[in-house]
Design an enzyme around this catalytic site. Structure first.
Site, PDB file in Angstrom:
ATOM      1  N   HIS A 132      -7.257   6.802   2.407  1.00 18.06           N
ATOM      2  CA  HIS A 132      -6.439   5.708   1.867  1.00 18.06           C
ATOM      3  C   HIS A 132      -6.430   4.482   2.780  1.00 18.06           C
ATOM      4  CE1 HIS A 132      -2.572   6.424   4.152  1.00 18.06           C
ATOM      5  NE2 HIS A 132      -2.917   7.688   4.106  1.00 18.06           N
ATOM      6  N   GLU A 172      -1.500   5.088  -1.498  1.00 14.01           N
ATOM      7  CA  GLU A 172      -1.264   6.508  -1.214  1.00 14.01           C
ATOM      8  C   GLU A 172       0.158   6.729  -0.730  1.00 14.01           C
ATOM      9  OE1 GLU A 172      -1.108  10.218   1.303  1.00 14.01           O
ATOM     10  OE2 GLU A 172      -0.659   8.158   1.847  1.00 14.01           O
TER      11      GLU A 172
HETATM   12 CO    CO Z   1      -1.984   9.334   5.223  1.00 13.58          CO
END
Ligand code: CO
Length: 356
Positions: free
Chosen positions: A67, A213
């Site tokens: 991410h 994320e």
């Molecule tokens: Co992380």
């Protein structure tokens, strides 16, 4: 350049870039450029995920994900005296806020420095001094003397991060802000370079820099749905617990990457047994150190990915990291290097290990 140096070089670029959830642009640009040099195709999707692809010899599709966002803050209002109230984007502990430096980015892309202010202890009531101050009671001071002056620099909705530059500690240990998951991104970019240099890549490999994320595994969800790979590996950090006051059963720095068995006590990911077995087998054979993670805390993009459509066999290779979600995350570059070596060695074995 060896693998460790490559990872550190990417980190130097990445930690400089401010990327709270939803505002990943600066990191996205770097990831896109880096992948463009080594991939057969690179695209950015609606959500802002970057998806690079190296065409393999076989039909089997393997997705790597890391991410691009990091925990951050967002300006909520500006008061008469030019102080900013803010909300959090992702899990930041209120206890670390007072006195922290912040870097905000305005709509022009300019960086504005500030500090999270609070009443000094000298003039606090005894009861007040003992209490953890909530972020709602704190404010950001950017040096403005009134609202008008502040509004020349920032607006409601501008975002930022707690400041924490990348520095080397002793040996191969480093400290910096947002290593969760900038180290995963650096690992993924290094892996893409290594696979590009490799003559024979068997599976078709996707490298996905995901967005948002930290606020709900959102980019992983949409990108995995689109790709629907045959297997997936998430490159992440893992919670290290080798500090005073934590029981000894936790992950340690310098003892190898963490291979997740379960995270969030099984409510997040239960790693697919074939993926878990393959990673352990390759690590044993190649003499790469590793640690097994039975996590009771947070989770990763793999939780979203493995539940895609009819299911995607998934695993996580994490770099043990101390003080996660603080501006001073600490990790050992040897663990990052071993994570990349392990995943590189395992890549060509995915089709046989997981195919039918
Ligand atoms: Co992380």
């Amino acid at each position: 350049m060896n693998v460790k140096e490559r990872i550190f070089e990417h980190l130097e670029e990445l930690v400089d870039r401010v990327a709270p959830p939803g505002w990943e642009d600066d990191v996205r640009g770097y990831v896109k450029d880096s992948l463009s040099d080594v991939c057969d195709r690179v695209e950015t999707d609606v959500m802002g995920n970057v998806i690079g692809r190296i065409d393999g010899e076989e039909k089997f599709e393997l997705m790597f994900a890391a991410h691009m966002d990091e925990v951050g803050i967002i300006v909520k209002s500006i008061d008469k005296k030019g102080f900013l109230k803010f909300a959090k984007l992702g899990g930041i502990d209120d206890r670390i806020l007072p006195g922290s430096r912040v870097t905000l980015v305005n709509s022009e892309g300019e960086k504005i420095e500030g500090v999270i202010g609070t009443k000094p202890p000298h003039i606090m009531e005894p009861k007040e001094r003992k209490r953890v101050q909530k972020h709602k009671d704190l404010f950001i001071d950017i040096g403005a003397s009134d609202r008008e002056e502040a509004e020349e620099m920032v607006s409601v909705g501008d975002v930022g991060v707690l400041r924490g530059d990348l520095k080397r500690l002793h040996g191969d240990r480093i400290v910096g802000r947002g290593l969760d998951d900038k180290v995963g991104v650096a690992n993924m970019l290094t892996l893409a370079e290594l696979l590009h240099e490799n003559e024979e890549v068997k599976p078709t490999v996707y490298f996905v820099g995901t967005v948002q994320e930290e606020v709900g595994l959102k980019g992983a969800k949409t990108s995995a749905f689109k790709i629907y790979p045959d297997a997936a590996l998430v490159l992440e950090t893992a919670v290290a617990g080798d500090v005073p006051g934590v029981k000894e059963s936790e992950l340690s720095l310098g003892e190898g990457p963490a291979l997740t068995i379960v995270d969030a006590s099984g409510r997040g990911l239960i790693a697919h047994p074939k993926v878990r077995r393959l990673l352990i087998e390759v690590a044993e054979r190649e003499d790469i150190p590793y640690q097994l993670e039975v996590g009771e805390g947070g989770t990763t993009d793999a939780t979203a990915i493995h539940l895609t459509r009819g299911g995607v066999p998934s695993g996580v290779v994490g770099v043990p990291t101390r003080y996660l979600h603080s501006p001073s995350e600490v990790l050992d570059l040897n663990d990052a290097e071993n994570a990349v070596k392990l995943v590189e060695a395992a890549t060509n074995e995915f089709p046989d290990a997981l195919g039918d």
